[in-house]
Design a protein around this motif. Structure first.
Motif, PDB file in Angstrom:
ATOM      1  N   VAL A  27       4.414   4.223  13.074  1.00 42.96           N
ATOM      2  CA  VAL A  27       5.471   4.770  12.236  1.00 42.96           C
ATOM      3  C   VAL A  27       6.593   3.744  12.160  1.00 42.96           C
ATOM      4  CG1 VAL A  27       6.618   6.000  14.125  1.00 42.96           C
ATOM      5  CG2 VAL A  27       6.909   6.812  11.807  1.00 42.96           C
ATOM      6  N   SER A  28       7.175   3.631  10.985  1.00 39.51           N
ATOM      7  CA  SER A  28       8.282   2.730  10.750  1.00 39.51           C
ATOM      8  C   SER A  28       9.425   3.549  10.162  1.00 39.51           C
ATOM      9  CB  SER A  28       7.835   1.641   9.771  1.00 39.51           C
ATOM     10  OG  SER A  28       8.856   0.727   9.525  1.00 39.51           O
ATOM     11  N   LEU A  29      10.651   3.258  10.573  1.00 47.44           N
ATOM     12  CA  LEU A  29      11.791   4.043  10.116  1.00 47.44           C
ATOM     13  C   LEU A  29      12.624   3.263   9.112  1.00 47.44           C
ATOM     14  CD1 LEU A  29      13.089   5.651  13.424  1.00 47.44           C
ATOM     15  CD2 LEU A  29      11.396   6.511  11.820  1.00 47.44           C
ATOM     16  N   LEU A  30      12.954   3.924   8.020  1.00 51.39           N
ATOM     17  CA  LEU A  30      13.846   3.374   7.008  1.00 51.39           C
ATOM     18  C   LEU A  30      15.143   4.179   7.086  1.00 51.39           C
ATOM     19  CD1 LEU A  30      14.365   1.494   4.644  1.00 51.39           C
ATOM     20  CD2 LEU A  30      13.234   3.149   3.164  1.00 51.39           C
ATOM     21  N   VAL A  31      16.159   3.563   7.684  1.00 52.88           N
ATOM     22  CA  VAL A  31      17.430   4.245   7.909  1.00 52.88           C
ATOM     23  C   VAL A  31      18.493   3.584   7.030  1.00 52.88           C
ATOM     24  CG1 VAL A  31      19.142   4.951   9.617  1.00 52.88           C
ATOM     25  CG2 VAL A  31      16.747   4.706  10.292  1.00 52.88           C
ATOM     26  N   PRO A  32      18.836   4.227   5.900  1.00 49.95           N
ATOM     27  CA  PRO A  32      19.869   3.647   5.033  1.00 49.95           C
ATOM     28  C   PRO A  32      21.261   3.810   5.630  1.00 49.95           C
ATOM     29  CG  PRO A  32      19.051   5.705   4.110  1.00 49.95           C
ATOM     30  CD  PRO A  32      18.259   5.443   5.350  1.00 49.95           C
ATOM     31  N   VAL A 141       8.624  -0.873  -1.786  1.00 46.14           N
ATOM     32  CA  VAL A 141       7.952   0.361  -2.214  1.00 46.14           C
ATOM     33  C   VAL A 141       8.569   1.568  -1.523  1.00 46.14           C
ATOM     34  CG1 VAL A 141       5.746   1.596  -2.143  1.00 46.14           C
ATOM     35  CG2 VAL A 141       5.807  -0.785  -2.858  1.00 46.14           C
ATOM     36  N   SER A 142       8.913   1.423  -0.251  1.00 45.09           N
ATOM     37  CA  SER A 142       9.537   2.527   0.489  1.00 45.09           C
ATOM     38  C   SER A 142      10.914   2.863  -0.071  1.00 45.09           C
ATOM     39  CB  SER A 142       9.653   2.182   1.970  1.00 45.09           C
ATOM     40  OG  SER A 142       8.386   1.985   2.536  1.00 45.09           O
ATOM     41  N   LEU A 143      11.697   1.846  -0.394  1.00 45.80           N
ATOM     42  CA  LEU A 143      13.016   2.084  -0.984  1.00 45.80           C
ATOM     43  C   LEU A 143      12.901   2.789  -2.331  1.00 45.80           C
ATOM     44  CD1 LEU A 143      14.729  -1.318  -0.125  1.00 45.80           C
ATOM     45  CD2 LEU A 143      15.453   0.938   0.695  1.00 45.80           C
ATOM     46  N   GLN A 144      11.928   2.359  -3.136  1.00 46.50           N
ATOM     47  CA  GLN A 144      11.731   2.998  -4.440  1.00 46.50           C
ATOM     48  C   GLN A 144      11.280   4.446  -4.267  1.00 46.50           C
ATOM     49  OE1 GLN A 144       8.845   1.139  -6.959  1.00 46.50           O
ATOM     50  NE2 GLN A 144       9.380   2.381  -8.719  1.00 46.50           N
ATOM     51  N   ALA A 145      10.352   4.691  -3.353  1.00 49.97           N
ATOM     52  CA  ALA A 145       9.870   6.051  -3.124  1.00 49.97           C
ATOM     53  C   ALA A 145      10.985   6.943  -2.582  1.00 49.97           C
ATOM     54  CB  ALA A 145       8.687   6.037  -2.158  1.00 49.97           C
ATOM     55  N   MET A 146      11.852   6.372  -1.742  1.00 51.60           N
ATOM     56  CA  MET A 146      12.971   7.141  -1.219  1.00 51.60           C
ATOM     57  C   MET A 146      13.925   7.520  -2.353  1.00 51.60           C
ATOM     58  SD  MET A 146      15.509   6.205   1.944  1.00 51.60           S
ATOM     59  CE  MET A 146      16.364   4.894   1.107  1.00 51.60           C
ATOM     60  N   ALA A 147      14.145   6.602  -3.287  1.00 52.77           N
ATOM     61  CA  ALA A 147      15.058   6.860  -4.398  1.00 52.77           C
ATOM     62  C   ALA A 147      14.496   7.861  -5.398  1.00 52.77           C
ATOM     63  CB  ALA A 147      15.394   5.551  -5.108  1.00 52.77           C
ATOM     64  N   THR A 148      13.178   7.841  -5.595  1.00 49.78           N
ATOM     65  CA  THR A 148      12.570   8.718  -6.601  1.00 49.78           C
ATOM     66  C   THR A 148      12.085  10.045  -6.037  1.00 49.78           C
ATOM     67  OG1 THR A 148      10.397   7.699  -6.295  1.00 49.78           O
ATOM     68  CG2 THR A 148      11.826   6.770  -8.024  1.00 49.78           C
ATOM     69  N   GLY A 149      12.021  10.153  -4.706  1.00 52.13           N
ATOM     70  CA  GLY A 149      11.553  11.395  -4.099  1.00 52.13           C
ATOM     71  C   GLY A 149      10.043  11.487  -3.983  1.00 52.13           C
TER      72      GLY A 149
END
Length: 169
Positions: A27-32, A141-149
């Motif tokens: 698992v990798s965490l994307l913490v804005p 891709v993760s940033l885009q998916a986070m932005a688009t839901g």
């Protein structure tokens, strides 16, 4: 004249290994942080997203809370934004990217990474993307998916239309 055994060995040498060992699942965490920064860990000069192993019977969210501990309890994992699957020569590596709710710089300072040698840092997202060559696609891709839901799937470096059910665990 080659023997039958020698011929079979020569044929095996050219066949790629696939799934002969259980996959490595992490698992990798994307913490804005704010609108233009993310949380990374600096492990002796190597910058990366906070990562950890996903053990049997654990959900990606449960494993994510073991990667970064937060004494204040403010770390809140929102959802899985991407699944990255790579078939190496001898085993498959699957990484679930979990997005956290946005945090402030002050809150990030209280986070503790699972490896005590690492330092948790806040960096501008564009600076991270400029410095990384490995993992750049996963982060974008993760940033885009986070932005688009959405939940994105990357399989062998190629972005897929949907997450296969085999990776949906």
């Amino acid at each position: 004249m080659p023997t039958a055994t020698a011929t079979r060995l020569a044929q095996r040498r050219h066949v790629p290994y696939e799934n002969w060992r259980p996959p490595v699942i992490g698992v990798s965490l994307l913490v804005p942080v704010g609108a233009d920064c993310i949380t990374v860990v600096d492990l002796r000069g190597m910058l990366m997203l906070p990562v950890g192993a996903l053990h049997d019977g654990q959900t990606p969210e449960e494993a994510g809370y073991r990667v970064l501990t937060d004494p204040s309890g403010r770390l809140r994992l929102v959802r899985r934004v991407a699944v990255d699957s790579v078939q190496t020569r001898r085993r498959k590596v699957i990484t679930h990217v979990m997005a956290a709710a946005p945090m402030t710089r002050g809150t990030v300072r209280s986070l503790v990474y699972r490896d005590p040698r690492a330092i948790v840092r806040v960096m501008p997202t564009l600076q991270v993307l400029d410095q990384w060559s490995i993992g750049r696609t996963r982060l974008l891709v993760s940033l885009q998916a986070m932005a688009t839901g959405d939940t994105a799937c990357i399989e062998g470096g190629v972005v897929q239309a949907q997450v296969p059910s085999a990776l949906g665990a």
